[in-house]
Design an enzyme around this catalytic site. Structure first.
Site, short mmCIF file in Angstrom:
data_model
loop_
_atom_site.label_atom_id
_atom_site.label_comp_id
_atom_site.label_asym_id
_atom_site.label_seq_id
_atom_site.Cartn_x
_atom_site.Cartn_y
_atom_site.Cartn_z
N GLU A 129 3.09 -8.04 8.61
CA GLU A 129 3.04 -6.57 8.54
C GLU A 129 3.92 -6.01 7.43
O GLU A 129 4.02 -4.79 7.28
CB GLU A 129 3.45 -5.95 9.89
CG GLU A 129 2.53 -6.34 11.05
CD GLU A 129 1.07 -5.93 10.82
OE1 GLU A 129 0.83 -4.77 10.48
OE2 GLU A 129 0.19 -6.80 10.98
N PRO A 158 0.82 -1.22 0.00
CA PRO A 158 0.00 0.00 0.00
C PRO A 158 0.86 1.27 0.00
O PRO A 158 0.37 2.35 -0.31
CB PRO A 158 -0.80 -0.09 1.30
CG PRO A 158 -0.68 -1.49 1.77
CD PRO A 158 0.58 -2.04 1.19
N1 4HQ Z 1 -0.73 -5.50 1.11
N2 4HQ Z 1 -1.51 -2.97 -2.78
C1 4HQ Z 1 0.16 -5.89 3.36
C2 4HQ Z 1 -1.60 -4.65 0.45
C3 4HQ Z 1 -1.32 -4.13 -0.90
C4 4HQ Z 1 -2.08 -3.16 -1.59
C5 4HQ Z 1 0.47 -6.11 0.54
C6 4HQ Z 1 -1.05 -5.91 2.46
C7 4HQ Z 1 1.65 -6.10 1.49
C8 4HQ Z 1 2.42 -6.69 3.70
N3 4HQ Z 1 -0.33 -4.46 -1.73
N4 4HQ Z 1 1.27 -6.63 2.78
N5 4HQ Z 1 -3.17 -2.52 -1.16
O1 4HQ Z 1 -2.61 -4.27 1.01
O2 4HQ Z 1 -0.45 -3.76 -2.86
#
Ligand code: 4HQ
Length: 225
Positions: A113, A86
């Site tokens: 995390e 994110p």
């Molecule tokens: N994550 N766009 C947390 C995402 C995400 C998103 C991926 C959750 C990485 C550690 N990745 N992990 N939105 O929410 O790409």
């Protein structure tokens, strides 16, 4: 194009990649997808890949060792390494098209995390987000990115629907409403203009609807023509 996907759940991908267009693209040799289990690169006898964050805070982080080893096991000069997070730049059609021009993508999926910053500093070329919300892990984002990139690989889509040849999409407009048979469904008729076969009138109608929709949804003024 080859796409290596590094995660803790390689099984996660087997459904989406085994059907429809992604399946056919692999069968035709247009894309090759490799699923790599980061746990294979764990460095202790318990196959540990996570640990607690320095400075405190909730949850666990992926340890740098196994992630870096997994990336290096597939990396070459032509690789583009993407971490899904994110915290990345939000994915756009333009970025998908750009990534589709690489011959080798490495997609790193975070769990827990997230990952130790040093993995990003040492090995990651860019961070991409699929939207401003938090998922339980990076596998779905990697599926979304793989799907959206694959549409831009030459030969994957038929002539007609070629990924960005859609003039509206190229102008940043949303699509006009679409209809198929029957002509009337639950008292709602297909707009008359679509039934007439007058190509100019249809194109004008679609443009108008497309601009209306874009204004409604994004508040954005369509670019003048
Ligand atoms: N994550 N766009 C947390 C995402 C995400 C998103 C991926 C959750 C990485 C550690 N990745 N992990 N939105 O929410 O790409």
């Amino acid at each position: 194009m080859r796409i290596d996907i590094l995660s803790l759940f390689p099984e996660y991908f087997q459904g989406p990649f085994a059907v429809s267009i992604l399946k056919r693209a692999q069968e035709q040799g247009l894309i090759e997808i490799n699923l790599i289990d980061i746990r294979r690169f764990a460095e202790d006898k318990h196959k540990r890949v996570d640990d607690r964050p320095y400075g405190g805070g909730p949850g666990m982080l992926m340890m740098p060792g196994p992630c870096v080893k997994a990336i290096r096991s597939v990396k070459s000069k032509n690789s583009r390494v993407v971490y899904l997070t994110p915290q990345g730049k939000t994915l756009t059609a333009g970025k998908c098209e750009e990534l589709s021009e690489h011959t080798h993508l490495i997609l790193l999926c975070g769990h827990y995390e997230g990952i130790d910053q040093r993995v990003i500093d040492l090995e990651v070329d860019e961070e991409i987000s699929i939207g401003s919300y938090v998922l339980t892990n990076g596998c779905l984002p990697a599926i979304v990115l793989t799907d959206a990139i694959t549409r831009f690989v030459p030969g994957v889509l038929g002539h007609k629907e070629a990924a960005s040849k859609d003039s509206f999409q190229e102008e940043g407009l949303l699509e006009a409403p679409q209809y198929t048979r029957p002509e009337e469904f639950e008292k709602i008729a297909v707009p008359e203009v679509l039934l007439g076969g007058h190509h100019k009138k249809i194109a004008d109608w679609r443009r108008k609807k497309s601009e209306e929709k874009t204004r409604q949804v994004t508040g954005q003024q369509p670019l003048p023509n």
